[in-house]
Design a protein around this motif. Structure first.
Motif, PDB file in Angstrom:
ATOM      1  N   GLN A  98       0.846  -1.193   0.000  1.00 18.97           N
ATOM      2  CA  GLN A  98       0.000   0.000   0.000  1.00 18.97           C
ATOM      3  C   GLN A  98       0.883   1.245   0.000  1.00 18.97           C
ATOM      4  O   GLN A  98       0.415   2.340  -0.242  1.00 18.97           O
ATOM      5  CB  GLN A  98      -0.916   0.007   1.227  1.00 18.97           C
ATOM      6  CG  GLN A  98      -2.136  -0.847   1.030  1.00 18.97           C
ATOM      7  CD  GLN A  98      -3.092  -0.688   2.184  1.00 18.97           C
ATOM      8  OE1 GLN A  98      -2.739  -0.908   3.340  1.00 18.97           O
ATOM      9  NE2 GLN A  98      -4.312  -0.317   1.873  1.00 18.97           N
ATOM     10  N   GLU A 199      -5.262   0.314  -2.774  1.00 19.52           N
ATOM     11  CA  GLU A 199      -5.996  -0.663  -1.966  1.00 19.52           C
ATOM     12  C   GLU A 199      -5.133  -1.884  -1.720  1.00 19.52           C
ATOM     13  O   GLU A 199      -4.301  -2.257  -2.543  1.00 19.52           O
ATOM     14  CB  GLU A 199      -7.295  -1.066  -2.687  1.00 19.52           C
ATOM     15  CG  GLU A 199      -8.354  -0.004  -2.536  1.00 19.52           C
ATOM     16  CD  GLU A 199      -9.671  -0.427  -3.155  1.00 19.52           C
ATOM     17  OE1 GLU A 199     -10.149  -1.525  -2.838  1.00 19.52           O
ATOM     18  OE2 GLU A 199     -10.198   0.353  -3.959  1.00 19.52           O
ATOM     19  N   ARG A 200      -5.359  -2.503  -0.577  1.00 20.76           N
ATOM     20  CA  ARG A 200      -4.621  -3.721  -0.257  1.00 20.76           C
ATOM     21  C   ARG A 200      -5.122  -4.830  -1.177  1.00 20.76           C
ATOM     22  O   ARG A 200      -6.314  -5.090  -1.239  1.00 20.76           O
ATOM     23  CB  ARG A 200      -4.897  -4.075   1.204  1.00 20.76           C
ATOM     24  CG  ARG A 200      -3.918  -5.007   1.840  1.00 20.76           C
ATOM     25  CD  ARG A 200      -4.442  -5.372   3.206  1.00 20.76           C
ATOM     26  NE  ARG A 200      -3.469  -5.129   4.276  1.00 20.76           N
ATOM     27  CZ  ARG A 200      -2.552  -6.017   4.637  1.00 20.76           C
ATOM     28  NH1 ARG A 200      -2.450  -7.148   3.998  1.00 20.76           N
ATOM     29  NH2 ARG A 200      -1.736  -5.751   5.636  1.00 20.76           N
TER      30      ARG A 200
END
Ligand code: UDP
Ligand code: MG
Length: 322
Positions: A98, A199-200
């Protein structure tokens, strides 16, 4: 050649760590004039994170690792990484990608421009729930209003620091660490680079809502005594109101005699004051619990296993690794 340590706290990141290394290595191997080392911290993971570390380290000598005896939290992991760092510059970043490794060249440029620290800052909160964004922005407002240490909104734990700044951060040896604030507290010139929130993609976030709430309370109580002052101010204000009310009631009683109904007023006053007292006690309790934990002087982390020679950083003592 200048050296750079990449400090990476990892908790249950078995799915991610190899990709992290691959992606980061792609970037750093293109950078000339610097030598990069990794300091991976296994924060008591319950999965195969540590085994993955050892596999990676076998093939890549620049990988150093520390494994904790249990989960001590990300803040402790960052602290351990900084303690074991010995390079000219230290980068702190998350394992889940991230924090885009592609920003590292720009960060080094900032350092070459003469900044002591170059930090990433989220330009947006894409991919984050509305509720979390809302509470997060309220937290920054509240915390900056209460505290002299102003925290940058959108600041993340992704930054490069000079050795001098790292040493200053290490001088702050409190057990309950709030890195975002500590980095601001030590001062120095910081350059902020905005980036788009990523976003992860793999693994899961380690934060629960309750966890974030506690984190926010920690952030405020670590850097500000304003809540305590507010309790005093509130107490003073209530005293004045109560005094005025007493005078009025006394006069009324003396002039018009005893007025029996008053049940609602009485109940409201008792409940309201009870609530305020409980709330104030809670605030006091927060600070007392911080004193309690700090006075025990327990180590910030305990190392179970590491491949970092203890003489790597002669400046640091290894008292806390007992
Ligand atoms: N982390 C850690 N110890 C913990 C929780 C998290 O070392 O107790 C690490 C985690 O492995 C990751 C980083 O801290 O590298 C950020 O965690 P996460 O991605 O869960 O947080 P978020 O990005 O949602 O703020
Ligand atoms: Mg993350």
């Amino acid at each position: 050649m200048k050296t750079v340590d990449l400090v990476v706290p990892c908790y249950n990141e078995e799915e991610v760590i190899e990709t992290f290394y691959r992606e980061t290595d792609k970037v750093v191997s293109q950078i000339n004039g610097y030598r990069f080392y990794y300091i991976l911290i296994d924060d008591g993971s319950k999965d195969r994170t540590f085994i993955k570390f050892k596999e990676l380290a076998k093939n890549h000598p620049e990988i150093k690792y520390i494994s904790f005896s249990r989960n001590f939290g990300k803040e402790s992991a960052i602290y351990a990484g900084l303690r074991h760092s010995a390079s000219d510059y230290v980068i702190v970043m998350d394992a889940d990608l991230q924090h885009p490794p592609s920003m590292i060249p720009a960060m080094l440029e900032g350092i070459e421009e003469g900044y002591d620290c170059v930090a990433a800052m989220r330009a947006d909160r894409k991919g984050e729930s509305k509720i979390r964004s809302f509470f997060s922005s309220q937290f920054y407002k509240l915390s900056n209003w209460m505290s002299d240490v102003k925290m940058a909104k959108g600041a993340v734990d992704f930054r490069i620091m000079t050795r001098q700044m790292v040493d200053s951060v290490l001088q702050l040896s409190e057990v309950q660490r709030f890195s975002k604030g500590l980095f601001m507290w030590v001062g120095y010139n910081t350059k902020w680079i905005p980036y788009e929130n990523v976003e992860r993609t793999m693994g899961t976030t380690k934060w629960s809502f309750w966890g974030l709430f506690k984190y926010a309370i920690d952030g405020i109580t670590s850097f500000s005594v304003t809540p305590l002052r507010m309790v005093s101010a509130l107490g003073f204000f209530i005293c004045i109101v109560a005094f005025i009310y007493i005078i009025i009631t006394l006069t009324q009683t003396l002039i018009f005699g005893i007025d029996v109904p008053g049940y609602v007023t009485l109940l409201c006053a008792v409940l309201f004051l009870g609530g305020i007292i409980e709330f104030s006690l809670g605030i006091l309790g927060e600070y007392i619990s911080r004193i309690y934990v700090e006075t025990k002087k327990r180590p910030i982390y305990i190392v179970r296993q590491t491949n970092i020679a203890s003489d790597r950083n002669p400046k640091s003592d290894s008292k806390e690794e007992s």
